[in-house]
Design a protein around this motif. Structure first.
Motif, PDB file in Angstrom:
ATOM      1  N   ARG A 105     -32.627  10.709   9.358  1.00  0.00           N
ATOM      2  CA  ARG A 105     -33.498  11.013  10.267  1.00  0.00           C
ATOM      3  C   ARG A 105     -34.861  10.078   9.728  1.00  0.00           C
ATOM      4  NH1 ARG A 105     -34.601  16.078  12.805  1.00  0.00           N
ATOM      5  NH2 ARG A 105     -33.806  17.447  10.299  1.00  0.00           N
ATOM      6  N   CYS A 106     -35.152   9.084  10.806  1.00  0.00           N
ATOM      7  CA  CYS A 106     -36.544   9.167  10.566  1.00  0.00           C
ATOM      8  C   CYS A 106     -36.810   8.059   9.301  1.00  0.00           C
ATOM      9  CB  CYS A 106     -37.144   9.944  10.667  1.00  0.00           C
ATOM     10  SG  CYS A 106     -37.657  11.108  12.178  1.00  0.00           S
ATOM     11  N   LYS A 107     -36.236   7.047   9.323  1.00  0.00           N
ATOM     12  CA  LYS A 107     -36.134   5.934   7.844  1.00  0.00           C
ATOM     13  C   LYS A 107     -36.866   5.191   8.285  1.00  0.00           C
ATOM     14  CE  LYS A 107     -31.320   7.053   5.967  1.00  0.00           C
ATOM     15  NZ  LYS A 107     -30.056   6.438   6.042  1.00  0.00           N
ATOM     16  N   ASN A 110     -36.037   1.244   9.414  1.00  0.00           N
ATOM     17  CA  ASN A 110     -36.006   1.318  10.830  1.00  0.00           C
ATOM     18  C   ASN A 110     -37.168   1.547  11.761  1.00  0.00           C
ATOM     19  OD1 ASN A 110     -33.000   1.858   9.903  1.00  0.00           O
ATOM     20  ND2 ASN A 110     -32.423   2.799  11.379  1.00  0.00           N
ATOM     21  N   CYS A 114     -37.758   7.789  15.522  1.00  0.00           N
ATOM     22  CA  CYS A 114     -37.570   8.828  15.266  1.00  0.00           C
ATOM     23  C   CYS A 114     -36.534   9.776  17.077  1.00  0.00           C
ATOM     24  CB  CYS A 114     -38.154   9.986  15.144  1.00  0.00           C
ATOM     25  SG  CYS A 114     -39.007   9.966  13.206  1.00  0.00           S
ATOM     26  N   ASN A 127     -31.456   6.268  14.880  1.00  0.00           N
ATOM     27  CA  ASN A 127     -33.635   6.091  14.338  1.00  0.00           C
ATOM     28  C   ASN A 127     -33.671   4.716  15.602  1.00  0.00           C
ATOM     29  OD1 ASN A 127     -34.248   7.146  12.222  1.00  0.00           O
ATOM     30  ND2 ASN A 127     -32.246   6.572  11.008  1.00  0.00           N
TER      31      ASN A 127
END
Length: 147
Positions: A105-107, A110, A114, A127
């Protein structure tokens, strides 16, 4: 003396980051999107998101409505939690945590997106924005963790 100067430099950068607007981030900028994808004619989705330093307020989302907030990450320190209420259901979890080094999640790579879709059967994550279908994160059971 060198260690002291390095400490002051790092402390100054963190202070600057904490007081910057999201468009002026020294580190990564993230945007959390929350969308009400609940059934038609159902009660609104109530959300409340907070961090240690920020209270994003209470929001009531009608069907297909979206709420978003942006922030600058302070590495290993930033965390946002949201609490969701809908139709007798009550669930809270972290929507962003800087400690998620290998999480799905929430990279940072990307574009810091989120995206959470709230549905009758639970919560989905993507993402990308606009989102793909998203992957199932967790159900409404307050005792079930969101992975």
């Amino acid at each position: 003396m060198m260690k002291y100067n390095l400490f002051l430099l790092i402390a100054s950068l963190l202070l600057l980051q904490a007081t910057s607007s999201p468009s002026d981030c020294l580190f990564a900028k993230y945007v959390v999107y929350i969308r009400n994808d609940l059934p038609p004619a159902s009660p609104p989705l109530n959300i409340h998101c907070i961090s240690k330093d920020d209270d994003m307020g209470y929001h009531n989302l009608t069907q297909n409505a979206e709420y978003r907030f942006a922030f600058c990450e302070i590495p290993l320190a930033t965390m946002f939690s949201c609490h969701f209420k809908w139709n007798g259901n009550d669930k809270g979890f972290h929507v962003y945590d800087a400690w998620w080094q290998q999480a799905n999640r929430c990279k940072r790579d990307n574009n810091g997106v989120c995206y959470y879709s709230v549905r009758k059967d639970g919560f989905y994550f993507s993402n990308v924005y606009p989102p793909s279908k998203g992957r199932f994160l967790c159900n409404w059971n307050p005792n079930t963790p969101c992975n």
